[in-house]
Design a protein around this motif. Structure first.
Motif, short mmCIF file in Angstrom:
data_model
loop_
_atom_site.label_atom_id
_atom_site.label_comp_id
_atom_site.label_asym_id
_atom_site.label_seq_id
_atom_site.Cartn_x
_atom_site.Cartn_y
_atom_site.Cartn_z
N LYS A 1 3.00 9.55 16.49
CA LYS A 1 3.56 10.11 15.16
C LYS A 1 4.10 8.47 14.42
CE LYS A 1 7.13 13.46 16.77
NZ LYS A 1 8.61 13.95 17.73
N ALA A 2 3.72 8.70 13.09
CA ALA A 2 3.85 7.50 12.24
C ALA A 2 4.48 7.50 10.65
CB ALA A 2 2.20 7.26 11.77
N ASN A 3 4.98 6.99 10.55
CA ASN A 3 6.12 6.79 9.52
C ASN A 3 6.09 5.26 9.12
OD1 ASN A 3 8.31 6.63 7.78
ND2 ASN A 3 9.70 5.65 9.58
N TYR A 4 5.93 5.09 7.39
CA TYR A 4 6.04 3.89 6.72
C TYR A 4 7.02 3.64 5.56
CZ TYR A 4 3.68 0.46 3.67
OH TYR A 4 3.27 0.06 2.81
N LYS A 5 8.02 2.86 5.88
CA LYS A 5 8.51 1.73 5.05
C LYS A 5 8.60 0.78 4.83
CE LYS A 5 14.27 3.78 5.00
NZ LYS A 5 14.86 4.02 5.15
N ASN A 6 8.67 0.67 3.80
CA ASN A 6 8.92 -0.51 2.67
C ASN A 6 8.76 -1.47 3.49
OD1 ASN A 6 11.86 0.31 1.36
ND2 ASN A 6 12.65 0.16 3.65
N GLY A 7 6.82 -1.20 3.62
CA GLY A 7 5.86 -2.17 3.99
C GLY A 7 5.53 -2.51 5.51
N VAL A 8 6.42 -1.25 6.55
CA VAL A 8 6.04 -1.20 7.69
C VAL A 8 5.95 -0.12 8.26
CG1 VAL A 8 7.49 -2.09 9.78
CG2 VAL A 8 8.09 -3.68 8.23
N LEU A 9 4.88 -0.16 8.64
CA LEU A 9 4.19 1.31 9.07
C LEU A 9 4.70 1.05 10.72
CD1 LEU A 9 2.43 3.33 10.29
CD2 LEU A 9 0.04 1.77 10.12
N VAL B 1 0.88 -0.58 -0.07
CA VAL B 1 -0.14 0.57 0.50
C VAL B 1 1.49 1.39 -0.21
CG1 VAL B 1 -2.21 -0.96 1.38
CG2 VAL B 1 -0.17 -0.12 2.39
N ASP B 2 0.49 2.61 -0.47
CA ASP B 2 1.36 3.60 -0.37
C ASP B 2 0.65 4.44 0.96
OD1 ASP B 2 0.44 6.77 -1.10
OD2 ASP B 2 2.42 5.66 -2.53
N LYS B 3 1.89 4.83 1.38
CA LYS B 3 1.75 5.97 2.36
C LYS B 3 0.20 6.88 2.62
CE LYS B 3 5.22 9.40 1.83
NZ LYS B 3 5.96 9.81 2.82
N ASN B 4 -0.28 7.40 1.42
CA ASN B 4 -0.89 8.15 1.43
C ASN B 4 -1.84 7.52 1.82
OD1 ASN B 4 0.84 10.43 1.32
ND2 ASN B 4 0.95 9.78 -1.37
N ASN B 5 -2.25 5.78 1.12
CA ASN B 5 -3.93 5.39 1.32
C ASN B 5 -3.37 4.48 3.76
OD1 ASN B 5 -4.12 5.94 -0.75
ND2 ASN B 5 -3.19 3.38 -1.42
N ILE B 6 -3.08 5.48 4.03
CA ILE B 6 -2.39 4.48 5.09
C ILE B 6 -3.37 5.62 6.37
CG2 ILE B 6 -1.69 4.00 7.42
CD1 ILE B 6 0.91 2.89 5.23
N ILE C 1 -6.43 2.20 16.07
CA ILE C 1 -7.29 1.89 15.28
C ILE C 1 -6.35 2.09 13.31
CG2 ILE C 1 -9.18 1.57 13.31
CD1 ILE C 1 -11.09 3.24 16.39
N ILE C 2 -6.45 0.69 12.55
CA ILE C 2 -5.27 1.27 11.48
C ILE C 2 -6.02 0.45 10.28
CG2 ILE C 2 -2.91 0.12 10.77
CD1 ILE C 2 -2.45 -0.61 13.20
N GLN C 3 -6.29 1.82 8.88
CA GLN C 3 -6.99 0.91 7.98
C GLN C 3 -5.31 1.90 7.18
OE1 GLN C 3 -10.22 3.25 8.82
NE2 GLN C 3 -11.22 1.62 8.56
N ALA C 4 -5.77 1.04 5.69
CA ALA C 4 -5.42 1.59 4.72
C ALA C 4 -6.28 -0.08 3.43
CB ALA C 4 -3.47 -0.11 4.24
N GLN C 5 -5.92 0.85 2.47
CA GLN C 5 -6.30 0.10 1.07
C GLN C 5 -5.16 1.09 0.05
OE1 GLN C 5 -10.61 1.29 0.90
NE2 GLN C 5 -10.56 0.27 -0.67
#
Length: 177
Positions: free
Chosen positions: A151-159, A110-115, A125-129
Protein backbone atom coordinates in the motif's frame (compact mmCIF):
# COMPACT_ATOMS: atom_id res chain seq x y z
CA UNK A 1 41.58 51.26 24.79
CA UNK A 2 39.95 48.04 25.91
CA UNK A 3 42.03 44.93 25.47
CA UNK A 4 40.53 41.77 24.07
CA UNK A 5 40.15 39.05 26.61
CA UNK A 6 42.02 35.93 25.53
CA UNK A 7 39.67 33.03 24.95
CA UNK A 8 40.07 30.06 27.18
CA UNK A 9 39.67 26.55 25.83
CA UNK A 10 36.57 26.41 28.03
CA UNK A 11 34.98 29.28 26.05
CA UNK A 12 34.53 27.00 23.02
CA UNK A 13 31.07 27.28 21.43
CA UNK A 14 30.73 24.64 18.70
CA UNK A 15 27.63 26.22 17.15
CA UNK A 16 29.18 29.67 16.90
CA UNK A 17 32.34 28.20 15.39
CA UNK A 18 30.28 26.09 12.94
CA UNK A 19 28.27 29.13 11.81
CA UNK A 20 31.53 30.99 11.14
CA UNK A 21 32.91 28.03 9.20
CA UNK A 22 29.74 27.75 7.06
CA UNK A 23 29.87 31.49 6.38
CA UNK A 24 33.52 31.23 5.21
CA UNK A 25 32.74 28.24 2.95
CA UNK A 26 29.80 30.10 1.36
CA UNK A 27 32.00 33.14 0.75
CA UNK A 28 34.62 30.93 -0.93
CA UNK A 29 31.99 29.30 -3.17
CA UNK A 30 30.60 32.71 -4.11
CA UNK A 31 34.11 33.92 -5.04
CA UNK A 32 34.83 30.82 -7.15
CA UNK A 33 31.51 31.23 -8.96
CA UNK A 34 32.23 34.92 -9.61
CA UNK A 35 35.68 34.10 -11.02
CA UNK A 36 34.31 31.36 -13.27
CA UNK A 37 31.64 33.68 -14.69
CA UNK A 38 34.27 36.35 -15.40
CA UNK A 39 36.53 33.82 -17.15
CA UNK A 40 33.66 32.58 -19.30
CA UNK A 41 32.66 36.13 -20.29
CA UNK A 42 36.27 37.19 -21.07
CA UNK A 43 36.86 34.11 -23.18
CA UNK A 44 33.87 35.01 -25.33
CA UNK A 45 32.20 31.86 -24.18
CA UNK A 46 28.53 31.47 -23.54
CA UNK A 47 27.54 31.31 -19.87
CA UNK A 48 25.26 28.35 -19.23
CA UNK A 49 23.51 27.58 -16.00
CA UNK A 50 22.96 23.99 -14.96
CA UNK A 51 21.24 22.61 -11.97
CA UNK A 52 19.92 22.47 -9.47
CA UNK A 53 22.58 20.28 -7.91
CA UNK A 54 21.44 18.29 -4.95
CA UNK A 55 23.75 16.25 -2.76
CA UNK A 56 23.48 15.10 0.80
CA UNK A 57 23.82 12.15 3.07
CA UNK A 58 22.07 10.70 6.07
CA UNK A 59 23.62 8.69 8.85
CA UNK A 60 21.63 6.20 10.87
CA UNK A 61 22.64 3.50 13.30
CA UNK A 62 21.86 0.03 11.99
CA UNK A 63 20.46 -2.82 14.10
CA UNK A 64 24.01 -4.09 14.62
CA UNK A 65 25.03 -0.75 16.16
CA UNK A 66 27.18 0.29 13.19
CA UNK A 67 26.55 3.57 11.33
CA UNK A 68 24.86 3.36 7.93
CA UNK A 69 25.66 6.23 5.56
CA UNK A 70 23.31 6.81 2.64
CA UNK A 71 23.88 9.43 -0.06
CA UNK A 72 21.04 11.17 -1.88
CA UNK A 73 20.62 13.78 -4.59
CA UNK A 74 21.53 13.93 -8.27
CA UNK A 75 25.33 13.87 -7.96
CA UNK A 76 27.09 10.52 -7.83
CA UNK A 77 30.76 9.72 -7.52
CA UNK A 78 32.33 7.87 -10.46
CA UNK A 79 36.00 7.45 -9.64
CA UNK A 80 37.43 10.94 -9.14
CA UNK A 81 34.76 12.71 -11.19
CA UNK A 82 31.21 13.61 -10.23
CA UNK A 83 28.40 12.25 -12.39
CA UNK A 84 25.40 14.57 -12.55
CA UNK A 85 22.01 13.09 -13.37
CA UNK A 86 18.64 14.65 -14.13
CA UNK A 87 17.08 12.25 -11.62
CA UNK A 88 17.42 12.97 -7.94
CA UNK A 89 17.74 10.19 -5.45
CA UNK A 90 15.27 10.95 -2.66
CA UNK A 91 16.03 10.64 1.04
CA UNK A 92 14.65 7.24 2.05
CA UNK A 93 14.11 5.56 5.42
CA UNK A 94 13.41 1.84 5.70
CA UNK A 95 11.68 0.83 8.93
CA UNK A 96 11.41 -2.87 9.65
CA UNK A 97 8.91 -4.12 12.20
CA UNK A 98 7.81 -7.62 13.19
CA UNK A 99 5.41 -8.25 10.30
CA UNK A 100 5.92 -5.28 7.95
CA UNK A 101 8.44 -3.07 6.19
CA UNK A 102 7.70 0.65 5.86
CA UNK A 103 9.59 2.73 3.29
CA UNK A 104 9.36 6.52 3.60
CA UNK A 105 10.73 8.72 0.78
CA UNK A 106 10.87 12.52 0.63
CA UNK A 107 9.82 13.59 -2.88
CA UNK A 108 8.50 17.15 -2.83
CA UNK A 109 7.19 18.85 -5.94
CA UNK A 110 5.52 15.97 -7.77
CA UNK A 111 1.89 14.98 -8.19
CA UNK A 112 0.84 11.62 -6.76
CA UNK A 113 -0.42 10.60 -10.22
CA UNK A 114 3.15 10.88 -11.55
CA UNK A 115 4.64 8.46 -9.00
CA UNK A 116 5.32 4.84 -9.93
CA UNK A 117 6.20 2.25 -7.30
CA UNK A 118 7.16 -1.32 -8.22
CA UNK A 119 8.26 -4.31 -6.17
CA UNK A 120 10.63 -6.75 -7.82
CA UNK A 121 11.73 -9.48 -5.42
CA UNK A 122 13.51 -7.77 -2.53
CA UNK A 123 13.81 -4.45 -4.38
CA UNK A 124 11.37 -1.53 -4.22
CA UNK A 125 11.69 0.81 -7.22
CA UNK A 126 10.42 4.37 -6.82
CA UNK A 127 10.09 6.73 -9.81
CA UNK A 128 8.45 10.13 -10.13
CA UNK A 129 8.50 12.91 -12.66
CA UNK A 130 7.03 16.39 -12.79
CA UNK A 131 7.68 19.31 -15.10
CA UNK A 132 10.97 20.20 -13.42
CA UNK A 133 11.76 17.32 -11.02
CA UNK A 134 12.63 13.68 -11.51
CA UNK A 135 13.19 11.11 -8.78
CA UNK A 136 14.51 7.55 -8.98
CA UNK A 137 15.55 5.15 -6.22
CA UNK A 138 16.01 1.42 -5.91
CA UNK A 139 15.61 0.33 -2.29
CA UNK A 140 16.89 -3.05 -1.15
CA UNK A 141 14.34 -4.46 1.27
CA UNK A 142 15.69 -6.23 4.39
CA UNK A 143 13.31 -9.21 4.07
CA UNK A 144 11.06 -10.93 1.50
CA UNK A 145 7.67 -9.22 1.12
CA UNK A 146 4.20 -10.10 -0.12
CA UNK A 147 3.90 -7.99 -3.28
CA UNK A 148 0.09 -8.13 -3.13
CA UNK A 149 0.02 -6.52 0.31
CA UNK A 150 1.74 -3.29 -0.78
CA UNK A 151 0.00 0.00 0.00
CA UNK A 152 1.33 3.43 -0.93
CA UNK A 153 0.33 6.88 0.29
CA UNK A 154 1.66 10.29 -0.82
CA UNK A 155 1.00 13.40 1.22
CA UNK A 156 2.85 16.72 1.63
CA UNK A 157 5.80 15.56 -0.47
CA UNK A 158 6.32 12.32 1.46
CA UNK A 159 5.72 8.89 -0.05
CA UNK A 160 5.05 6.04 2.36
CA UNK A 161 4.96 2.42 1.19
CA UNK A 162 3.93 -0.36 3.58
CA UNK A 163 4.64 -3.98 2.68
CA UNK A 164 3.79 -7.09 4.67
CA UNK A 165 6.63 -9.51 5.20
CA UNK A 166 6.23 -13.01 3.84
CA UNK A 167 5.35 -15.23 6.74
CA UNK A 168 7.91 -17.91 7.28
CA UNK A 169 6.60 -21.40 7.51
CA UNK A 170 7.01 -23.02 10.89
CA UNK A 171 7.87 -26.19 9.04
CA UNK A 172 6.05 -29.42 8.61
CA UNK A 173 7.11 -32.84 9.71
CA UNK A 174 7.26 -35.29 6.86
CA UNK A 175 6.53 -38.88 7.74
CA UNK A 176 9.02 -41.32 6.33
CA UNK A 177 7.36 -44.40 4.80
Amino acid sequence: MASKKKKSIFDFDPFEDMEEMIKRIQEEFDEIERQMMEMAKKGGGEVKTYGPYVYGFSITIGPDGKPVIEEFGNIKRMGNKPLISEEREPVVDVIEKDDEIRVVAEMPGVDKNNIKVNVDGNTLIIQAQSENKKYYKEVELPAPVDENSAKANYKNGVLEVVLKKVKKSSGKEIKVE
